[in-house]
Design a protein around this motif. Structure first.
Motif, PDB file in Angstrom:
ATOM      1  N   ILE A   1      71.322  21.561  88.668  1.00  0.00           N
ATOM      2  CA  ILE A   1      70.630  23.016  88.938  1.00  0.00           C
ATOM      3  C   ILE A   1      71.140  23.855  88.112  1.00  0.00           C
ATOM      4  CG2 ILE A   1      70.737  24.645  90.555  1.00  0.00           C
ATOM      5  CD1 ILE A   1      69.165  22.167  91.167  1.00  0.00           C
TER       6      ILE A   1
ATOM      7  N   PHE B   1      65.143  26.325  92.565  1.00  0.00           N
ATOM      8  CA  PHE B   1      66.214  25.582  92.458  1.00  0.00           C
ATOM      9  C   PHE B   1      66.707  24.906  93.585  1.00  0.00           C
ATOM     10  CE2 PHE B   1      66.489  29.253  89.593  1.00  0.00           C
ATOM     11  CZ  PHE B   1      66.308  28.579  88.401  1.00  0.00           C
TER      12      PHE B   1
ATOM     13  N   GLY C   1      67.051  20.805  94.238  1.00  0.00           N
ATOM     14  CA  GLY C   1      68.241  19.983  94.687  1.00  0.00           C
ATOM     15  C   GLY C   1      67.763  19.177  96.112  1.00  0.00           C
TER      16      GLY C   1
ATOM     17  N   ALA D   1      72.357  23.373  95.704  1.00  0.00           N
ATOM     18  CA  ALA D   1      71.443  24.095  94.635  1.00  0.00           C
ATOM     19  C   ALA D   1      71.757  25.545  95.106  1.00  0.00           C
ATOM     20  CB  ALA D   1      70.177  23.994  94.910  1.00  0.00           C
TER      21      ALA D   1
END
Length: 286
Positions: free
Chosen positions: A184, A212, A216, A276
Motif C-alpha cells: 500500500i 488503498f 488491501g 491499508a
C-alpha cells in the motif's frame, strides 16, 4: 458511485505494481492456508479428546471379602462420578466367555479367578486421576485401572500444539500485515501528487484512503478464499485417510470447515483493511 470509483482505482493500483501485489498475495495465501489447516487439525484433536473423555471409565477391583455395598454407597456420593455399576465375578466371567468361547470348558475345572469390579463413568473426566486415587484409598479396593493416561498425554500434546500455533499464527499474521502495508505504501508513493491535488480541492480523508483500503481488502480476501479452499481440500484428504485406518475417530463436518473458513475470511478483511488504513493515513492528511 464513490464505492465504484474506489474499487476501480484499487484494481488499477494492483495492476500498476504486479510484482509487489503478487508477493503480498502469496504471502497472505501461505499464512491463511497454514492458519486454516492448523485450526482444523486443532479443532479435530479437541473432538478426539472429548470423545475419549466421554468414554473414559475407571475400574476398581475389589478384594474377596470387601464390603461391596459400603464401597458402592460411598462412591455414589462423589460429585465427579456420573454413574457406577457393580460387575460381579460371575458376570465378568460370563462376559469373558462370550469373547473367548473356548474358556467355557475350563470354567468347570478351575475356580473363578476374577474379582468383583466397580465400573465408574465420570461427570468430570478431568478429575479421573483424583477419583482413581480416592478409590485406591478405600478399604476393600485391591487395584484401580483407568484409561486416563492416554487422555492426559493427548491434553499435553494439545496444549503444546495450541501454544505453537499461537506463536506461529502471530508471526504469520504480522508478516501478512507488514506485507500489505508495504504494498500500500508503494501505491501511495506512486499517487502522491494526485493525493495532494485531491486534498487541496477539499477531498475528505476517507475518499482519499478508500482505494488503498480496497486494494488491501482485495489482496487479503482473495488470498483467504483460495487458502480456505486449498486447506479444506487438504484436510478432507487427511481426514479420509485417517478414518480409513481408524474409523472410530471423529472428524469435522463440512459446516465446521465452512465456519472456520468464514472466520479466516473475516480475519483477512480486518488485516487487509486495517493494514491499508494505517499505511495510507499519513498521506491522507490535509
Amino acid at each position: 458511485m464513490k464505492g465504484v470509483y474506489a474499487l476501480a482505482q484499487a484494481l488499477r493500483q494492483l495492476l500498476r505494481h504486479p510484482t509487489a501485489s503478487l508477493a503480498t498475495f502469496f504471502t497472505a495465501l501461505l499464512s491463511f492456508a497454514l492458519l486454516h489447516l492448523m485450526g482444523l487439525l486443532l479443532w479435530n484433536l479437541d473432538r478426539v479428546v472429548e470423545s475419549l473423555e466421554r468414554g473414559l471409565e475407571v475400574a476398581a477391583f475389589l478384594k474377596d471379602k470387601a464390603d461391596t455395598e459400603a464401597i458402592l454407597g460411598e462412591v455414589q456420593t462423589w460429585a465427579e462420578v456420573r454413574s457406577v455399576r457393580l460387575v460381579t465375578k460371575e458376570e465378568a466371567l460370563a462376559e469373558l466367555i462370550l469373547d473367548y468361547p473356548y474358556l467355557a470348558q475350563a470354567k468347570e475345572l478351575v475356580e473363578n479367578p476374577l474379582p468383583d469390579t466397580l465400573r465408574l463413568t465420570l461427570a468430570q473426566p478431568q478429575a479421573v486421576r483424583e477419583v482413581a486415587q480416592r478409590l485406591k484409598a478405600l478399604p476393600g479396593v485391591e487395584e484401580v485401572e483407568y484409561g486416563g493416561e492416554l487422555t492426559e498425554r493427548l491434553l499435553s500434546v494439545l496444549a503444546g500444539f495450541r501454544l505453537g500455533m499461537a506463536v506461529l499464527g502471530l508471526l504469520l499474521l504480522l508478516n501478512t500485515l507488514f506485507s500489505v502495508m508495504g504494498t500500500i505504501r508503494l501505491s501511495v508513493e506512486s499517487r502522491k501528487e494526485a493525493i495532494a491535488v485531491m486534498l487541496l480541492v477539499g477531498a475528505r480523508r476517507f475518499f482519499v484512503q478508500a482505494p488503498f483500503i480496497w486494494e488491501g481488502v482485495l489482496l487479503t480476501s482473495s488470498a483467504a478464499l483460495l487458502a480456505a479452499l486449498l486447506s479444506g481440500l487438504a484436510y478432507r484428504f487427511l481426514a479420509g485417510g485417517v478414518q480409513g485406518l481408524l474409523p472410530f475417530l471423529p472428524v469435522l463436518a463440512q459446516k465446521d470447515v465452512l465456519r472456520l473458513s468464514f472466520g479466516v475470511l473475516l480475519l483477512a478483511l480486518f488485516l487487509g483493511g486495517g493494514g491499508a488504513f494505517f499505511a495510507s493515513r499519513a498521506h491522507a492528511r490535509a
